[in-house]
Design a protein around this motif. Sequence first.
Motif, PDB file in Angstrom:
ATOM      1  N   GLY A  32       0.807  -1.214   0.000  1.00 39.03           N
ATOM      2  CA  GLY A  32       0.000   0.000   0.000  1.00 39.03           C
ATOM      3  C   GLY A  32       0.835   1.255   0.000  1.00 39.03           C
ATOM      4  O   GLY A  32       0.534   2.226  -0.703  1.00 39.03           O
ATOM      5  N   SER A  33       1.914   1.254   0.768  1.00 44.65           N
ATOM      6  CA  SER A  33       2.758   2.446   0.893  1.00 44.65           C
ATOM      7  C   SER A  33       3.488   2.780  -0.399  1.00 44.65           C
ATOM      8  O   SER A  33       3.565   3.949  -0.795  1.00 44.65           O
ATOM      9  CB  SER A  33       3.790   2.245   2.009  1.00 44.65           C
ATOM     10  N   PHE A  34       4.013   1.753  -1.058  1.00 40.21           N
ATOM     11  CA  PHE A  34       4.913   2.026  -2.177  1.00 40.21           C
ATOM     12  C   PHE A  34       4.301   1.798  -3.559  1.00 40.21           C
ATOM     13  O   PHE A  34       4.636   2.517  -4.502  1.00 40.21           O
ATOM     14  CB  PHE A  34       6.176   1.171  -2.046  1.00 40.21           C
ATOM     15  N   GLY A 154      -4.951   0.056   3.943  1.00 36.75           N
ATOM     16  CA  GLY A 154      -5.260   1.391   4.451  1.00 36.75           C
ATOM     17  C   GLY A 154      -4.123   1.969   5.273  1.00 36.75           C
ATOM     18  O   GLY A 154      -3.783   3.150   5.149  1.00 36.75           O
ATOM     19  N   LEU A 155      -3.523   1.123   6.116  1.00 40.27           N
ATOM     20  CA  LEU A 155      -2.360   1.585   6.892  1.00 40.27           C
ATOM     21  C   LEU A 155      -1.195   1.927   5.971  1.00 40.27           C
ATOM     22  O   LEU A 155      -0.465   2.887   6.203  1.00 40.27           O
ATOM     23  CB  LEU A 155      -1.947   0.507   7.895  1.00 40.27           C
ATOM     24  N   GLY A 156      -1.058   1.129   4.908  1.00 41.56           N
ATOM     25  CA  GLY A 156      -0.030   1.432   3.921  1.00 41.56           C
ATOM     26  C   GLY A 156      -0.299   2.763   3.236  1.00 41.56           C
ATOM     27  O   GLY A 156       0.623   3.538   2.970  1.00 41.56           O
ATOM     28  N   GLY A 157      -1.591   3.033   2.967  1.00 42.92           N
ATOM     29  CA  GLY A 157      -1.942   4.311   2.381  1.00 42.92           C
ATOM     30  C   GLY A 157      -1.582   5.468   3.288  1.00 42.92           C
ATOM     31  O   GLY A 157      -1.109   6.519   2.832  1.00 42.92           O
ATOM     32  N   SER A 158      -1.780   5.271   4.593  1.00 40.04           N
ATOM     33  CA  SER A 158      -1.394   6.329   5.531  1.00 40.04           C
ATOM     34  C   SER A 158       0.124   6.461   5.596  1.00 40.04           C
ATOM     35  O   SER A 158       0.658   7.511   5.951  1.00 40.04           O
ATOM     36  CB  SER A 158      -1.957   6.040   6.930  1.00 40.04           C
ATOM     37  N   GLY A 159       0.826   5.378   5.226  1.00 37.28           N
ATOM     38  CA  GLY A 159       2.283   5.423   5.174  1.00 37.28           C
ATOM     39  C   GLY A 159       2.823   6.228   4.003  1.00 37.28           C
ATOM     40  O   GLY A 159       4.035   6.439   3.900  1.00 37.28           O
ATOM     41  N   VAL A 160       1.908   6.669   3.124  1.00 39.52           N
ATOM     42  CA  VAL A 160       2.320   7.519   2.007  1.00 39.52           C
ATOM     43  C   VAL A 160       2.994   8.793   2.524  1.00 39.52           C
ATOM     44  O   VAL A 160       3.876   9.349   1.865  1.00 39.52           O
ATOM     45  CB  VAL A 160       1.091   7.856   1.127  1.00 39.52           C
ATOM     46  N   ALA A 275       0.148  15.012   0.848  1.00 48.67           N
ATOM     47  CA  ALA A 275       0.340  13.607   1.214  1.00 48.67           C
ATOM     48  C   ALA A 275      -0.240  13.319   2.594  1.00 48.67           C
ATOM     49  O   ALA A 275      -0.755  12.225   2.840  1.00 48.67           O
ATOM     50  CB  ALA A 275       1.823  13.257   1.187  1.00 48.67           C
ATOM     51  N   SER A 276      -0.182  14.295   3.491  1.00 50.94           N
ATOM     52  CA  SER A 276      -0.748  14.114   4.830  1.00 50.94           C
ATOM     53  C   SER A 276      -2.256  13.951   4.761  1.00 50.94           C
ATOM     54  O   SER A 276      -2.840  13.094   5.434  1.00 50.94           O
ATOM     55  CB  SER A 276      -0.394  15.315   5.717  1.00 50.94           C
ATOM     56  N   THR A 281      -6.917  10.297   4.879  1.00 53.07           N
ATOM     57  CA  THR A 281      -8.095   9.716   4.229  1.00 53.07           C
ATOM     58  C   THR A 281      -7.996   8.192   4.219  1.00 53.07           C
ATOM     59  O   THR A 281      -8.962   7.487   4.517  1.00 53.07           O
ATOM     60  CB  THR A 281      -8.236  10.243   2.788  1.00 53.07           C
ATOM     61  N   LEU A 282      -6.829   7.691   3.876  1.00 49.62           N
ATOM     62  CA  LEU A 282      -6.640   6.240   3.837  1.00 49.62           C
ATOM     63  C   LEU A 282      -6.588   5.646   5.242  1.00 49.62           C
ATOM     64  O   LEU A 282      -7.007   4.505   5.452  1.00 49.62           O
ATOM     65  CB  LEU A 282      -5.369   5.906   3.059  1.00 49.62           C
ATOM     66  N   LEU A 283      -6.087   6.416   6.209  1.00 44.50           N
ATOM     67  CA  LEU A 283      -6.115   5.948   7.589  1.00 44.50           C
ATOM     68  C   LEU A 283      -7.561   5.790   8.060  1.00 44.50           C
ATOM     69  O   LEU A 283      -7.891   4.852   8.790  1.00 44.50           O
ATOM     70  CB  LEU A 283      -5.362   6.920   8.489  1.00 44.50           C
TER      71      LEU A 283
END
Length: 422
Positions: A32-34, A154-160, A275-276, A281-283
């Motif tokens: 999700g993050s990358f 979703g957690l990966g998305g918040s890792g963006v 990005a925050s 939003t993903l969090l």
Amino acid sequence: MGFASTMSLHPRNVFYGWWIVSVGVVLAIINGSFYVYGFGVFYIPLLNELGTTRAALGGVIGLARLEGGLIAPIAGWLIDKYGPRKLLYIGLSTVGICFLLLSIITKLWMLYVVFMLIATGSSFGGGRPISVAVANWFLRKRARALGILLAGIGLGGSGVFFVAWITENFGWRTSAIVAALCYFFVAIPLVSLVYHKPEDLSLHPDGIPVEESLSTNSADEPLELELTPKQALQSMSFWLLAIAFAAWSVTVTVVAVYHIPFLIEDLGTNPVQAASIASLTLLLSVPGRIIFGWIGDILNIRILLSATLLVQAISILIMSLVTSLSWVPLYMALLGPSYGGSASLRQAIVAHFYGRKNFGTISGLLQFVDLPGAVLGPILVGWLVDSFDGYSVGFQAAAGFLFIGAIAVFVAKRPNPNKINQ
């Protein structure tokens, strides 16, 4: 006796299926993050460095999804036949190598090649192999298990936000190298803990004996169906789900590709602030994935999925009308939970409609037939942005597709194997 045997056979220990879910969460955070959401961070730097158009850059994701969709049925069949572990090793290694290659590209065509290879690796090392395992390890608690698993995305998305910070301070090429290191030194070592089915460890789905697991919820509807891929293709519900999933994939385009650029270019935020907001939003999608997954084991999963798609349509329509940051929390509060909930429920409804034996193959076929939405979504939205000098019209088109998807799911019915040709 290995870790899996120890954890699964000791009566006081947690059911081993939950350990597979835990591994899946970590893999989902990295993906999700990358990969899934990280491209939004790379979007503006790539646009500037490669000197290309938004439609051309959106085509990178579109063709990557085309590649992934074409491979999906084969990947699903291979996962069902050989199990997820072998495919995870191959897929995650491919993605890791490709992120290293991404760090050295200089031309648009190189970006296309790398992302098509990442899509291929993701088909074998992304969410599908773990979802297949989880769908096999759980029956009564399947929707909530898939919800927790997909909370990792979703957690990966918040890792963006972390990826954006690296990109802002050290450059997008450094971010690509960090991604590769995460795949090689975190994701790949965890694959050894993944088992395809509970029967591999002499267990049963949910840890419940077979005769009890296969009991019915009511006099008319069995808890578990088992349809072949041919039977699935012959059912009307399959094609209705394909329409809904294609519509949902356009939402992924908005959330994963264009959310950060929209905040920067239309609302005037800086990259880290954008990005925050995207990360938050993903969090917010994380509780949606877990809560709707939990409810999906209790209430009508079809109606729940339809409702989440409808709320997403409304939230993206609001998003298209936003002209200042003061309105951003409104669409975030609607989009995050509904987007997360639909991500969980769309996996669970496939297993609920067609069973666990051919889950990988049938979910792969669904990804194949929803290719128009997955491929054309990024290109269409990018073209509309270029044509109308803003994101509003593109987002409104995405909202329209979601309204259609919500209707499609609502009218879909669970197949009756007795009424379908063998």
